[in-house]
Design an enzyme around this catalytic site. Structure first.
Site, PDB file in Angstrom:
ATOM      1  N   ASP A 261     -13.989   8.185   7.043  1.00 54.21           N
ATOM      2  CA  ASP A 261     -13.192   7.563   6.008  1.00 54.21           C
ATOM      3  C   ASP A 261     -13.566   8.252   4.686  1.00 54.21           C
ATOM      4  O   ASP A 261     -14.480   9.060   4.619  1.00 54.21           O
ATOM      5  CB  ASP A 261     -13.431   6.038   5.959  1.00 54.21           C
TER       6      ASP A 261
HETATM    7  C1  GLC Z   1      -9.375   4.468   2.411  1.00 54.71           C
HETATM    8  C2  GLC Z   1      -9.285   3.506   3.570  1.00 54.71           C
HETATM    9  C3  GLC Z   1      -8.634   4.092   4.814  1.00 54.71           C
HETATM   10  C4  GLC Z   1      -7.573   5.097   4.395  1.00 54.71           C
HETATM   11  C5  GLC Z   1      -8.295   6.252   3.749  1.00 54.71           C
HETATM   12  C6  GLC Z   1      -7.327   7.346   3.303  1.00 54.71           C
HETATM   13  O1  GLC Z   1     -10.632   4.349   1.797  1.00 54.71           O
HETATM   14  O2  GLC Z   1     -10.497   2.876   3.984  1.00 54.71           O
HETATM   15  O3  GLC Z   1      -8.081   3.013   5.571  1.00 54.71           O
HETATM   16  O4  GLC Z   1      -6.834   5.533   5.528  1.00 54.71           O
HETATM   17  O5  GLC Z   1      -9.088   5.836   2.628  1.00 54.71           O
HETATM   18  O6  GLC Z   1      -6.489   6.859   2.313  1.00 54.71           O
END
Ligand code: GLC
Length: 741
Positions: A261
């Site tokens: 993430d």
């Molecule tokens: C965010 C979220 C995740 C998302 C990612 C990209 O922090 O936790 O669900 O897909 O970043 O945007």
């Protein structure tokens, strides 16, 4: 490209090229207007020229230009991957995932996901960061909005449906995108409902309740997975070798690309799990994370760790090959633009067909919690639509990153349309008045991205209340359009209270004091403590974050053109102190007597609140009045390989057609681990006209009885069970049978 060509390409790549294929840059590195989903700063050219993927960018022509320039300068002309959060809509925004969970219709979700993929792919997107398959039990966590709820079975069906809808049978087709199941694993168990926190859960709970939906997405073919911000067993998931290499890749047989993430690798340092970014890089890569999203740990340290032998080049090659293989499956080596097509996007975006589907999804997602004296559907007279959501355009969620609010249909617009189109009585109301009633938020409210403040808050609300009282004076029925703000659910929106803003509660009290009939609409991304709203509303309809066709779908139901059929995918509490709250809980050694009249001293209870939900999982009223006969079983014994049939007769004793969702739950009376009081195993929806009956048969088999036993494997154990069939998880309509070995 053939696989052997990919392998040859890999062999020809420099170490730096290989490493950079594992780097995912924030979209701002290529496009200043990219959706901001994380911390960004200037990216060094050496990284930008070789990075394997980016996130947050969309726009067919824009992506074609970026891709063309990128490929031309890349030493091996390897195309970029473009990824985006398309979790419940791109141009056409469908109800948020929690609302889709309320439909109990995975087929509908699959169709909606297909439309999302078409629009996003035409807009240049290759991969969507969806489904979010996290089981959720704590409404204090704002990201429950992105999940499909508290039940492992519903979540599994929904996650698999989304993967099928996004990917189809061939992700190289221009109407499909690859899907990325997230957040692995158990992010919904973040302690205290707070983002980025620890998750403390046993191995049996992890396996028995949380992993199933990720598995379902993987079994449906999800091409990517994303690690979660939380820890499991004291180890950040982004560096959890056992969870990622042994469980995800080993047991769940996931062979796709695993992305962290946003900046989660770098955050291993903040966790105190890595002493610096070099060690963070080493630990995450060893644990099996292929791609570093949004940090520079891999781009700054991975090559050196491989060169000095701390990390194996074989593991590096495996990770890079997975990325190249995904690009190849998308057809990017042959057509690096995939589905990007401005004209096709313009044709697809918000098409009448997609809007009609979104409108149907809204109708099916709404959950009717109260309908005293059949206050709904509206039956004539003058109606005042009062409250901040009467005109609010932001009825999508914070994750609808491409939504243009002006394309959303508000309550007011739908009402005016209904009145204009109404033949005598067809709109079910003769005239309509509108008033904002109050500001949506309390002054100085902290939101996901900013703090709301208004210097004229007091006088604005004095004026708004006066207008509301005036509108109420003119009407027979008041439809109160209330709800939490869009930026009060989603990422980084944990709350310690689950009530509506105080200014809205004040408006509600003033409207209730008029003595008029009160229909309350609640826009929310999470379960709320409804309290007096439920006590003093004649009807109460949960509208979630309904998206583009919110106004149309809601007014359709208010006017009776559609009957509400949604069922709660998450328990609604009496009090926030009950959280985490879920129906499939353990009995405890001293269960509080179900009969409140019985003494409950020294039992598992609260002094100040019931244990049960105010509105339980699976609950939702319709415009009919369906009742069930006692359940009958075809046998009272079952053996592996056999099946028994549970049957009920459902009768709609009401006058109006209704669509009900009959839910089959099973209770295992005793096992080698403590078992929940109920577990949903299957469900069936049926539409019955007024006065119509039907007999429904459910098949019960041994595999439904399997759980993560004390032998640390999924298996059933002989013994007594009760099977229930009901209209929600509080049903007591049960019959007993015995599983024989
Ligand atoms: C965010 C979220 C995740 C998302 C990612 C990209 O922090 O936790 O669900 O897909 O970043 O945007």
């Amino acid at each position: 490209m053939k696989n052997e060509e990919l392998v040859a390409l890999l062999k020809d790549m420099s170490l730096e090229e290989k490493v950079m294929q594992l780097v995912q840059l924030p979209g701002q590195a290529f496009d200043a207007s990219a959706a901001v989903t994380g911390m960004t700063k200037t990216v060094p050219e050496r990284i930008k020229r070789l990075a394997g993927s980016t996130l947050g960018i969309h726009g067919a022509d824009k992506i074609r230009q970026i891709q063309k320039a990128y490929i031309e300068q890349h030493p091996h002309h390897i195309p970029l991957l473009f990824m985006l959060d398309v979790i419940h809509g791109h141009d056409t925004v469908f109800p948020c995932p929690l609302a889709q969970g309320a439909t109990f219709e995975p087929e509908l979700t699959e169709t909606c996901a297909g439309v999302q993929a078409q629009e996003a792919s035409a807009d240049g997107v290759h991969v969507t960061f969806s489904p979010m398959a996290d089981l959720v039990r704590d409404a204090r966590w704002g990201r429950v909005m992105e999940s499909t709820g508290e039940d492992p079975y519903v979540n599994s069906l929904m996650a698999a449906a989304m993967v099928r809808g996004y990917q189809g049978t061939d992700i190289s087709a221009p109407e499909h995108v690859a899907s990325c199941v997230k957040h692995f694993a158990a992010y919904g168990a973040a302690e205290a409902g707070r983002d980025y926190n620890i998750a403390e859960l046993s191995e049996s709970t992890l396996r028995g309740s949380y992993l199933g939906a990720y598995k379902a997405a993987i079994d449906a073919g999800a091409k990517m997975a994303m690690t979660s911000f939380n820890t499991v067993d004291g180890i950040p998931c982004t560096a959890h070798k056992r969870l990622l290499r042994d469980v995800l890749r080993g047991e769940l047989d996931f062979d796709g690309v695993l992305v962290s993430d946003f900046a989660a690798i770098k955050e291993l340092v903040a966790w105190g799990y890595a002493k610096d970014e070099g060690e963070a890089c080493e630990r995450a890569f060893e644990a099996g994370v292929d791609v570093d999203m949004g940090s520079e740990c891999y781009s700054n340290h991975l090559a050196a760790l491989v060169e000095n032998g701390k990390l194996s080049e074989k593991l590096l090659d495996e990770a890079v090959l997975r990325v190249l293989r995904l690009k190849n499956e998308l057809g990017l080596f042959e057509d690096p633009y995939h589905g990007a097509d401005e004209a096709r996007h313009a044709e697809l975006a918000l098409s009448a067909k997609s809007r009609a589907l979104a409108r149907q999804a809204v109708q099916k997602s709404l959950v009717l919690l109260e309908n005293k004296n059949n206050a709904l559907p509206l039956s004539g007279g003058s109606i005042a639509f009062i409250g901040p959501y009467a005109d609010e355009r932001n009825i999508q969620s914070m994750w609808a990153v491409n939504c243009k609010p002006e394309t959303n249909v508000t309550i007011r617009e739908a009402v005016i349309e209904a009145l204009a189109a109404a033949t005598e009585g067809s709109a079910n109301f003769a005239s309509a008045h509108f008033a904002g009633g109050c500001t949506l938020l309390d002054n100085d409210s902290e939101l996901a991205f900013f703090r709301y403040h208004s210097d004229t808050f007091e006088e604005d609300n004095k004026r708004l209340l006066a207008e509301a009282l005036d509108a109420a004076e003119k009407a027979d029925t008041l439809v109160l359009c209330l709800g939490e703000g869009m930026l009060q659910s989603g990422e980084s929106t944990s709350r310690t209270q689950l009530t509506l803003p105080a200014i809205q509660q004040k408006l509600f009290k003033a409207m209730a004091a008029t003595g008029k009939r009160i229909i309350t609409l609640v826009f929310t991304g999470r379960p709320l403590v409804l309290g007096e709203l439920a006590d003093y509303s004649d009807a109460l309809l949960v509208c979630w974050r309904p998206g583009t066709e919110g106004g149309h779908g809601i007014v359709d139901v208010l006017a009776g053109r559609a009957s509400p059929e949604g069922k709660l995918p998450m328990s609604f509490p009496y009090a926030v102190g009950q959280e985490p709250l879920y129906y499939n809980h353990a009995a405890t050694g001293r269960p509080r007597p179900a009969d409140a009249a019985k003494p409950s001293l020294f039992t598992s209870r609260y002094l100040d609140c019931p244990n049960e939900a105010r509105y339980p999982f699976g609950y939702g009223l319709t415009y009919g009045d369906c009742t069930l006969s006692p359940i009958t079983l075809s046998a009272n014994e079952l053996r592996a390989g056999e099946a028994l049939t549970a049957s009920v007769t459902v009768t709609n004793t009401g006058a109006r057609t209704a669509t009900e969702t009959l839910q089959l739950y099973i209770r295992d009376h005793a096992g080698s681990r403590v078992r929940p009081v109920k577990e949903l195993k299957t469900f069936k929806k049926i539409t019955l006209a007024g006065g119509e009956s039907a007999v429904l048969h459910f098949t019960v088999t041994e595999d439904m009885l399997r759980f993560w036993s004390a032998n640390n494997r999924f298996e059933s154990e002989p013994g007594d069970f009760t099977v229930f069939v009901g209209l929600d998880s509080a049903t007591q309509n049960g019959a007993q049978f015995t599983l024989r070995s």
